[in-house]
Design an enzyme around this catalytic site. Structure first.
Site, mmCIF file in Angstrom:
data_model
loop_
_atom_site.group_PDB
_atom_site.id
_atom_site.type_symbol
_atom_site.label_atom_id
_atom_site.label_comp_id
_atom_site.label_asym_id
_atom_site.label_seq_id
_atom_site.Cartn_x
_atom_site.Cartn_y
_atom_site.Cartn_z
ATOM 1 N N ASP A 92 0.853 -1.234 0.349
ATOM 2 C CA ASP A 92 0.433 0.040 -0.319
ATOM 3 C C ASP A 92 0.121 1.243 -0.233
ATOM 4 O OD1 ASP A 92 -2.044 -1.824 0.122
ATOM 5 O OD2 ASP A 92 -2.874 -1.230 2.033
ATOM 6 N N LYS A 134 -6.182 -5.535 -3.609
ATOM 7 C CA LYS A 134 -6.793 -6.400 -2.817
ATOM 8 C C LYS A 134 -7.833 -5.203 -2.021
ATOM 9 C CE LYS A 134 -3.392 -4.667 1.031
ATOM 10 N NZ LYS A 134 -4.711 -4.061 1.325
ATOM 11 N N CYS A 194 -3.054 -2.435 8.039
ATOM 12 C CA CYS A 194 -2.194 -3.384 6.072
ATOM 13 C C CYS A 194 -1.361 -4.088 6.698
ATOM 14 C CB CYS A 194 -2.386 -2.754 5.316
ATOM 15 S SG CYS A 194 -3.414 -1.776 5.146
#
Length: 197
Positions: free
Chosen positions: A8, A103, A136
């Protein structure tokens, strides 16, 4: 086989103009974070180890799910497919042979092809970097542990928005879910010659 998993590192999560920063959630030291991630990508590529970039992305507002209730600023914007916010931040060392996983939730294994990719590559250990440490990254570390994959978290190559939560997450992951090591030690792991069957 050891692989590098970068989670991310996207504009909306990290950039000062991203939607999270606009909501008051800011990554400090972004330039250093990018440099530390690039140290790991260089180490991985030097021995032919896989580099996997993970991005969070939603096709539309309905895709956000329960998170839209918990983080209302995401109801109508942020991490939408095809937007600048969804792209990886500038300066990251990406290469054509790298892999990408998209995702819909914090955990990079949830509703993605990551499990199959790692199996196909013969990966048993993941060196992890990226954001957000306590969301995350930690979610993915736990999911890896549940799959009997070894996780190594590169301390200076992960970041969160709140220092206490970031540090507590590192402590928690180090209890049983992962080895938390310096970037230099993680790079050394990635450059250790692979044993051949």
């Amino acid at each position: 086989m050891t692989a590098l998993l970068v989670i991310d590192m996207q504009n909306d999560y990290c950039h000062p103009d991203g939607v999270f920063a606009q909501a008051g959630l800011r990554v400090t030291g972004l330039d250093d974070l990018v440099q530390n991630v690039n140290t790991l990508t260089a180490a991985a590529r030097s021995t032919g180890r896989p580099v996997i970039w993970v991005r969070m992305e939603w096709a539309d507002d309905a895709d956000v799910g329960l998170l839209a209730q918990r983080s209302p600023f995401l109801r109508k914007q942020g991490l939408r497919r095809g937007t600048w916010g969804c792209e990886l931040v500038a300066g990251l060392d990406r290469a054509p042979g790298d892999h990408e996983i998209v995702k819909p939730r914090f955990d990079a294994f949830h509703r993605t092809g990551l499990d199959d990719l790692l199996r196909d590559l013969g990966v048993e250990t993941l060196v992890m970097a990226g954001v957000r440490t306590d969301f995350c990254v930690e979610s993915t570390v736990r999911a890896a542990f549940f799959r009997d994959l070894k996780a190594v978290v590169a301390r200076e190559a992960v970041a969160g928005y709140f220092e206490d939560l970031h540090l507590n997450s590192l402590r928690l992951m180090a209890t049983v879910f992962a080895n938390v090591v310096s970037v230099n030690d993680a790079a050394a792991l990635l450059t250790t010659p692979q044993s051949r069957p």
